[in-house]
Design an enzyme around this catalytic site. Sequence first.
Site, mmCIF file in Angstrom:
data_model
loop_
_atom_site.group_PDB
_atom_site.id
_atom_site.type_symbol
_atom_site.label_atom_id
_atom_site.label_comp_id
_atom_site.label_asym_id
_atom_site.label_seq_id
_atom_site.Cartn_x
_atom_site.Cartn_y
_atom_site.Cartn_z
ATOM 1 N N LYS A 1 18.664 11.433 51.038
ATOM 2 C CA LYS A 1 18.982 11.289 49.616
ATOM 3 C C LYS A 1 20.416 11.741 49.384
ATOM 4 C CE LYS A 1 18.907 11.210 45.096
ATOM 5 N NZ LYS A 1 18.935 9.918 44.377
ATOM 6 N N ASN B 1 15.490 2.819 37.377
ATOM 7 C CA ASN B 1 15.475 4.255 37.646
ATOM 8 C C ASN B 1 16.689 4.909 37.032
ATOM 9 O OD1 ASN B 1 17.383 5.793 39.728
ATOM 10 N ND2 ASN B 1 17.371 3.624 40.269
ATOM 11 N N MET C 1 17.275 8.501 38.069
ATOM 12 C CA MET C 1 16.889 9.763 38.699
ATOM 13 C C MET C 1 17.887 10.888 38.397
ATOM 14 S SD MET C 1 14.157 8.648 39.958
ATOM 15 C CE MET C 1 13.540 9.971 40.993
ATOM 16 N N GLY C 2 19.195 10.538 38.426
ATOM 17 C CA GLY C 2 20.209 11.548 38.122
ATOM 18 C C GLY C 2 20.561 12.434 39.305
ATOM 19 N N ASN D 1 28.458 7.814 48.767
ATOM 20 C CA ASN D 1 27.919 7.055 47.644
ATOM 21 C C ASN D 1 28.914 7.043 46.489
ATOM 22 O OD1 ASN D 1 26.461 5.905 45.604
ATOM 23 N ND2 ASN D 1 24.758 7.368 45.653
ATOM 24 N N CYS E 1 26.459 5.867 42.064
ATOM 25 C CA CYS E 1 25.285 6.282 41.293
ATOM 26 C C CYS E 1 25.574 6.021 39.816
ATOM 27 C CB CYS E 1 24.967 7.753 41.492
ATOM 28 S SG CYS E 1 23.567 8.265 40.426
ATOM 29 N N ASN F 1 24.141 -0.985 45.442
ATOM 30 C CA ASN F 1 23.374 0.032 44.737
ATOM 31 C C ASN F 1 22.702 -0.665 43.559
ATOM 32 O OD1 ASN F 1 22.461 2.552 43.652
ATOM 33 N ND2 ASN F 1 24.226 3.558 44.581
ATOM 34 N N SER F 2 21.923 0.062 42.794
ATOM 35 C CA SER F 2 21.205 -0.586 41.682
ATOM 36 C C SER F 2 22.196 -1.203 40.686
ATOM 37 C CB SER F 2 20.315 0.435 40.965
ATOM 38 O OG SER F 2 21.099 1.524 40.521
ATOM 39 N N GLY G 1 18.866 -4.702 48.405
ATOM 40 C CA GLY G 1 18.656 -5.302 47.085
ATOM 41 C C GLY G 1 17.712 -6.475 47.197
HETATM 42 O O1 OXC Z 1 23.040 6.062 43.670
HETATM 43 C C1 OXC Z 1 21.987 6.077 43.014
HETATM 44 N N1 OXC Z 1 21.448 4.934 42.606
HETATM 45 C C2 OXC Z 1 20.350 4.880 41.843
HETATM 46 O O2 OXC Z 1 19.923 3.782 41.446
HETATM 47 N N2 OXC Z 1 19.710 6.034 41.497
HETATM 48 C C3 OXC Z 1 20.063 7.246 42.118
HETATM 49 C C4 OXC Z 1 19.926 8.423 41.195
HETATM 50 O O3 OXC Z 1 19.857 8.229 39.986
HETATM 51 O O4 OXC Z 1 19.906 9.535 41.733
HETATM 52 N N3 OXC Z 1 21.370 7.243 42.709
#
Ligand code: OXC
Length: 313
Positions: free
Chosen positions: A45, A71, A73-74, A129, A132, A196-197, A251
């Site tokens: 993570k 999501n 999540m933060g 990363n 986020c 990423n998302s 993805g």
């Molecule tokens: O890089 C991220 N991408 C996401 O979609 N969610 C997580 C997060 O929110 O921690 N982090």
Amino acid sequence: MADISTTLAGVKLPNLLFNASGVCCQTEADLKLMVESESGALITKSATVEQRDGNPAPRYTPLPNGIGSINSMGLPNEGYEYYLEYAKKYDYNSEKPLFISLSGLSLDDNVKMCKAFVDAKLPCVLEINYSCPNVPGKPQMGYDMEAMEKSLSVLAPLIKKPFGIKLPPYFDIAHFDQAAAVFNKFDNLAFVTCINSVGNGLAIDFVTEQALIKPKDGFGGLGGLMVLNTALANVNAFHRRLPGKQIVGVGGVVSGKEAFLHVLAGASAVQIGTMLKEEGPGVFARIAKELSDIMVAKGYKTLEDFRGKVKTL
Ligand SMILES: O=C1NC(=O)NC(C(=O)O)N1
């Protein structure tokens, strides 16, 4: 059986599939499930310097009809020293390489964390990363080309060995061009992980008329099948623009078919997020078999037989 093995950043993966950072990888218990699964690698993570609880729940939910997930999540994580200790204890003689995701809240934080991993002289591979979308008040570095170049100009020489970066989706050809121009300046930037998302989507329940997740008025990153075509475009755009570098595709991988398409678009490895979250670690064995069956049916023996060979009209 077809050969679905690959190499990434100079390390061998027995198969090209592993988890997307963030899913099944926050604690040692999660990571043990990944080690025991049929994945070809595992990634932790995204770590920050300090431990984080992350955003208030509900902060993740699948979306109806299997179209994906949202999501916010933060960046909940145990703090980078937890993952450094894990990396020190990891069995590098196992056939499954370890990747470490770092998501510093500042360049100084990323320097501090990268330094600690470099000083530990471990075989694990770093994925920084830059994307986020869910830390309130923190715009995604991946959308700031100047900031990304400044960060890489400090981190690449510090890390020295091959490493990767996790990118947000881009939606404009000019942005693919601008981002690639930055990435091509760094020789040891060995791979980019796309995508990423899709940041700051909004899922609303029709009956209750409520947002589905709590943080940020319901705004969160979109994943799963609905982002497949954006993911494939980002994989192929950077495959075309980054000679000598590799792409990790992520993805929309819900079956062997989407994994096949990611490789066709140019991916050297494929990460799975939403489907892993929903199905559990058994997803790797399923998708590995589905991909192998597709390759046999199409007459491909290895991933190199079709990687990046998407045809245009
Ligand atoms: O890089 C991220 N991408 C996401 O979609 N969610 C997580 C997060 O929110 O921690 N982090």
